[in-house]
Write an enzyme that holds these catalytic residues in place. Structure first.
Site, PDB file in Angstrom:
ATOM      1  N   SER A 217      -3.468   6.105  -0.257  1.00 53.99           N
ATOM      2  CA  SER A 217      -2.396   5.931   0.728  1.00 53.99           C
ATOM      3  C   SER A 217      -2.923   5.167   1.949  1.00 53.99           C
ATOM      4  O   SER A 217      -3.371   4.030   1.802  1.00 53.99           O
ATOM      5  CB  SER A 217      -1.829   7.301   1.090  1.00 53.99           C
ATOM      6  OG  SER A 217      -0.580   7.170   1.728  1.00 53.99           O
TER       7      SER A 217
ATOM      8  N   ASP B 297       6.511   8.067  -7.004  1.00 51.56           N
ATOM      9  CA  ASP B 297       5.976   8.329  -5.669  1.00 51.56           C
ATOM     10  C   ASP B 297       7.136   8.438  -4.684  1.00 51.56           C
ATOM     11  O   ASP B 297       7.992   7.557  -4.608  1.00 51.56           O
ATOM     12  CB  ASP B 297       5.045   7.173  -5.293  1.00 51.56           C
ATOM     13  CG  ASP B 297       4.183   7.463  -4.078  1.00 51.56           C
ATOM     14  OD1 ASP B 297       4.748   7.915  -3.058  1.00 51.56           O
ATOM     15  OD2 ASP B 297       2.970   7.233  -4.154  1.00 51.56           O
TER      16      ASP B 297
ATOM     17  N   HIS C 217       2.903  11.148  -5.243  1.00 54.14           N
ATOM     18  CA  HIS C 217       1.903  10.738  -4.238  1.00 54.14           C
ATOM     19  C   HIS C 217       0.797  11.778  -4.046  1.00 54.14           C
ATOM     20  O   HIS C 217      -0.081  11.597  -3.210  1.00 54.14           O
ATOM     21  CB  HIS C 217       2.636  10.507  -2.902  1.00 54.14           C
ATOM     22  CG  HIS C 217       1.896   9.629  -1.940  1.00 54.14           C
ATOM     23  ND1 HIS C 217       1.660   8.296  -2.172  1.00 54.14           N
ATOM     24  CD2 HIS C 217       1.322   9.879  -0.720  1.00 54.14           C
ATOM     25  CE1 HIS C 217       0.991   7.763  -1.146  1.00 54.14           C
ATOM     26  NE2 HIS C 217       0.764   8.707  -0.256  1.00 54.14           N
TER      27      HIS C 217
END
Lengths: 276, 276
Positions: free
Chosen positions: A146, A222, A254
């Site tokens: 991320s 996600d 995610h």
């Protein structure tokens, strides 16, 4: 440097250490996994940069990377994601300030005095680790999740020759076009968007690229796809003719369950480059 | 039953579910990993019982078991370690009350109304899971860490035919002779120590044994060795001529780094028994 903990793991040592950072002007904590082979001499190292809200600890306890790093004989570094402490600026939002350093050197108040995560990861922490542990500076690779994927990609492209390979899990891929990016780059770097370009992986990929292999994993379910903008990075990789694998993993989200599922592939990918 | 979360992991699904427990007279939460094969029909299941202070979540996020369960095609259940909630008795100590159910049916006040973890693990949760998910009740195995190792061993020996194999990481091996045990068994079961015997793995091993293979891992640098008393269990295994491996792992401590290092061996050990 202070040892906060050391646990034997997979035949090696998972340590947590604290040191006074000159760059960030505060104490900083990091995790370091050294495989058994490090007893006999320097080993290659894979940097793992974490995402929003994380400390050094999240990936160290939840990503499951040590199993594969031990198998491949490589070290893992888990830096924190920002400066921290009572004297360090912060924001009530989870995505700005402490836990959200975005791997840049802030030039704007109130962030500039401490928020220098770029220099911390690029310069200071490598020196600290190199001086204290059996790490081979000629064999480094970098990954992240991320916000950490954003950091891994931008650092790798900006420091040619430093990292042999780069990978990312669900990176913030195009921050100058996303609410995960515009807010933070404005706050840390100011309104002049020309200063943002070197902190946007998709822009950097189109303009500079990476001299080595790239691996990107992205979950198709996600919950942050609109903020991550993987299509910008995929397009840039193709336009650049970059040596790369971009994998859309069906059904994955995610979370660390996504990271832990594919971390074996990423460690093996980096080990290929590190042991070449 | 309520679904709190479901994440794709290693091709399967890591879910977290909440249900109203009749046995514990409160809501209970558990984690369940189903491998990809569960889409096509019932799969074997490995129970993972956790230790003091843990919820359903600790092992689910930190033990790294899903990687190996997916490889072996078996499900994993991560129960909570006690009843919980505002109306449930508790104690200020970390090792009594909520988070410290010790896998017994309490007979003493104030614990008796809710603290019935034995019946919850032995009876109710298997029924709940069996009714809702593709689990093969004929193919079950059980493991656990610390207090959960105690639970796994005592449940396995008390329910012949239920579990094909049992293993434990650093189990509380002789609670009736330890401060991790005497305090809790007194509180939950009362002063009559004859009621404690079926909740002491070393006593049970000497008197009953287990009709199947046993695997025990213990770290030699475990900070709680004096409380765990592995020597009592090792002696009992040998005296019983129990089919077993008792492994003292040099340098390892009591943490999840120890568990995650050896979880591959444990899952493979159980898979051998489950797929036979």
């Amino acid at each position: 440097m202070e040892t906060l903990s050391e646990n034997i793991a997979f035949g090696g040592v998972q340590g947590v250490y604290r040191h006074k950072s000159k760059v960030c002007a505060c104490d900083m904590t990091f995790g370091l996994f050294l495989p058994e082979e490090a007893r006999d001499g320097p080993v290659p190292v894979l940097w793992y940069l974490s995402g929003l809200t994380c400390t050094h600890e999240n990936a160290m306890t939840k990503a499951g990377a040590q199993a594969w790093a031990a198998e491949q004989g490589i070290a893992l570094v888990f830096p924190d994601t920002s400066p921290r402490g009572a004297g360090v600026a912060d924001d009530d939002a989870y995505d700005l300030g402490q836990g959200a350093g975005f791997y840049v050197n802030a030039t704007q108040d109130p962030w500039a005095p401490h928020f220098r995560m770029w220099d911390y990861i690029a310069e200071e922490l490598p020196q600290v680790i190199g001086a204290e542990f059996a790490i081979d500076p000629e064999r480094q690779a970098i990954t992240g999740h991320s916000m950490g994927g954003h950091g891994a990609l931008t650092l790798a492209m900006s420091l040619p020759g430093r990292f042999r390979s780069v990978s990312a899990f669900a990176p913030i891929a195009n921050p100058s076009a996303s609410s995960w990016g515009r807010k933070q780059l404005s706050a840390y770097l100011g309104a002049d968007e020309t200063t943002w370009a070197r902190h946007d992986a998709s822009v950097m990929m189109r303009e500079v690229g990476f001299d080595g292999p790239v691996l990107i994993d992205q979950g198709s379910n996600d919950q942050f796809l609109d903020l991550l903008k993987p299509e910008a990075l995929a397009g840039a990789l193709a336009a650049r003719r970059q040596e790369a694998s971009f994998r859309m993993q069906k059904g994955y989200d995610h979370s660390y369950f996504f990271v832990s599922t594919f971390i074996e592939d990423h460690v093996a990918f980096h080990a290929d480059a590190l042991w070449r």
